[in-house]
Scaffold this active site. Structure first.
Site, mmCIF file in Angstrom:
data_model
loop_
_atom_site.group_PDB
_atom_site.id
_atom_site.type_symbol
_atom_site.label_atom_id
_atom_site.label_comp_id
_atom_site.label_asym_id
_atom_site.label_seq_id
_atom_site.Cartn_x
_atom_site.Cartn_y
_atom_site.Cartn_z
ATOM 1 N N LYS A 57 0.936 -1.239 -0.058
ATOM 2 C CA LYS A 57 -0.210 -0.177 0.171
ATOM 3 C C LYS A 57 0.929 1.335 -0.014
ATOM 4 C CE LYS A 57 -2.579 1.336 3.819
ATOM 5 N NZ LYS A 57 -2.235 2.861 3.821
ATOM 6 N N ASP A 116 -13.201 14.417 -4.430
ATOM 7 C CA ASP A 116 -13.289 15.592 -5.012
ATOM 8 C C ASP A 116 -14.424 15.681 -5.928
ATOM 9 O OD1 ASP A 116 -12.613 18.327 -6.151
ATOM 10 O OD2 ASP A 116 -10.312 17.851 -6.033
ATOM 11 N N THR A 122 -11.842 6.373 11.116
ATOM 12 C CA THR A 122 -11.931 5.705 12.364
ATOM 13 C C THR A 122 -11.216 6.995 13.552
ATOM 14 O OG1 THR A 122 -9.926 4.748 11.931
ATOM 15 C CG2 THR A 122 -11.818 3.160 12.072
ATOM 16 N N ARG A 125 3.118 -1.705 10.786
ATOM 17 C CA ARG A 125 4.562 -1.614 11.614
ATOM 18 C C ARG A 125 4.453 -3.261 12.121
ATOM 19 N NH1 ARG A 125 2.066 3.149 14.598
ATOM 20 N NH2 ARG A 125 0.397 2.326 13.818
HETATM 21 O O1 C5P Z 1 1.388 0.124 11.155
HETATM 22 P P1 C5P Z 1 -0.244 -0.243 11.076
HETATM 23 O O2 C5P Z 1 -0.467 -1.659 10.900
HETATM 24 O O3 C5P Z 1 -0.701 0.319 12.158
HETATM 25 O O4 C5P Z 1 -0.681 0.451 9.706
HETATM 26 C C1 C5P Z 1 -1.886 0.622 9.295
HETATM 27 C C2 C5P Z 1 -2.073 1.062 8.084
HETATM 28 O O5 C5P Z 1 -3.563 1.300 7.532
HETATM 29 C C3 C5P Z 1 -1.759 2.519 7.877
HETATM 30 O O6 C5P Z 1 -1.208 2.828 6.459
HETATM 31 C C4 C5P Z 1 -2.819 3.617 8.367
HETATM 32 O O7 C5P Z 1 -2.639 4.685 7.659
HETATM 33 C C5 C5P Z 1 -4.253 2.682 7.805
HETATM 34 N N1 C5P Z 1 -5.206 2.999 8.416
HETATM 35 C C6 C5P Z 1 -5.629 2.778 9.747
HETATM 36 N N2 C5P Z 1 -6.821 2.989 10.179
HETATM 37 C C7 C5P Z 1 -7.819 3.428 9.299
HETATM 38 C C8 C5P Z 1 -7.615 3.681 8.007
HETATM 39 C C9 C5P Z 1 -6.320 3.455 7.625
HETATM 40 O O8 C5P Z 1 -4.648 2.573 10.287
HETATM 41 N N3 C5P Z 1 -8.868 3.592 9.903
#
Ligand code: C5P
Length: 247
Positions: free
Chosen positions: A39, A71, A130, A221
């Site tokens: 992603k 947009d 969220t 992460r």
């Molecule tokens: O590192 P981690 O597993 O927390 O990454 C989660 C990914 O999902 C990040 O790119 C974050 O921006 C995305 N994301 C999220 N919660 C959301 C929407 C997107 O953590 N509600």
């Protein structure tokens, strides 16, 4: 070599390439040879541009372009066209952009893909971020609570031709039961039991999310910052395999 089952399961895991620049992106890509989908989000895309799509593809991987488009319909349709020309697998847009914006995006994706001989990407609708609390939702004029607003926007997305929704782990069961089995559900907020929660609050393990009905998991992460990312990735695949066997 991975067997077919592992290959299919590994395509359920989308690795969040949440890094600042090309060099860091390369490191993550090289540390995860078995991952299939990466992603590319706002930070990396804004820093390095479409070259990041090419970079991911140069490793033989698929691109999930997370630009959360929002947009006027004509502008979004144009952005979708440009994205499809790069050859991507998934692209996000805000469902609150409305019916016409979403249906023009769907049309633009299909037409461009056909004309340019590219894959038609899965367009993913983002409903309610969220990060927004119910009081913040009220502040921006939403009358429904988060759960009902999510459902309302997800229904509108389906009605406008979208086939996939990004949702939190807590919304999987509701959306799956209300919207049926056809819709694809993609969820971040995933934390294996052995990983730290970091800033994610309402989390779920990979196996739980899949067993509740998620089709794809976005994981950053816990895998990319693990001491050995490749091991963390295969550990998640093994957990999914075990949970699929149980069901
Ligand atoms: O590192 P981690 O597993 O927390 O990454 C989660 C990914 O999902 C990040 O790119 C974050 O921006 C995305 N994301 C999220 N919660 C959301 C929407 C997107 O953590 N509600």
């Amino acid at each position: 070599m991975m067997n077919q089952n592992n290959l299919e399961l590994s395509r359920k895991i989308i690795i969040a390439l949440d890094v600042k620049n090309r060099d860091e992106a390369r490191k993550v890509l090289e540390s995860l040879p078995e991952a299939r989908i990466f992603k590319v989000g706002l930070e990396l895309y804004t820093a390095e541009g479409p070259a990041m799509i090419e970079l991911v593809k140069s490793y033989g991987k698929e691109v999930f372009l997370d630009l959360k488009l929002h947009d006027i319909p004509n502008t979004v349709a144009g952005a979708v066209r440009s994205a499809v020309r790069h050859g991507i697998s998934m692209l996000t847009l805000h469902t609150s952009g409305g019916r016409e914006m979403m249906s023009k995006a769907v049309e633009s994706a299909r037409e461009t893909a056909e004309k340019e001989g590219k894959p038609v990407p899965l367009l993913l609708g983002v409903t309610v971020l969220t990060s927004l609390s119910d009081s913040e939702l009220e502040e921006i004029g939403y009358r429904l609570d988060s759960k009902n607003q999510v459902l309302r926007l997800a229904r509108l997305a389906l009605d406008s031709g979208l086939k996939a929704i990004v949702c939190s782990p807590q919304e999987i069961e509701l959306l799956r039961s209300e919207l049926g089995s056809e819709i694809k559900l993609i969820t971040p907020g995933i934390r294996p039991a052995w990983a730290e929660a970091q800033d994610q609050k309402r989390i779920m393990t990979p196996a739980e999310a899949i067993s509740k009905g998620a089709d794809f998991l976005v994981i950053g992460r816990p895998i990319t910052r693990a001491p050995v990312p490749r091991e963390a990735f295969s550990r998640v695949v093994e957990e999914l395999k075990a949970s699929v066997k149980r069901t």
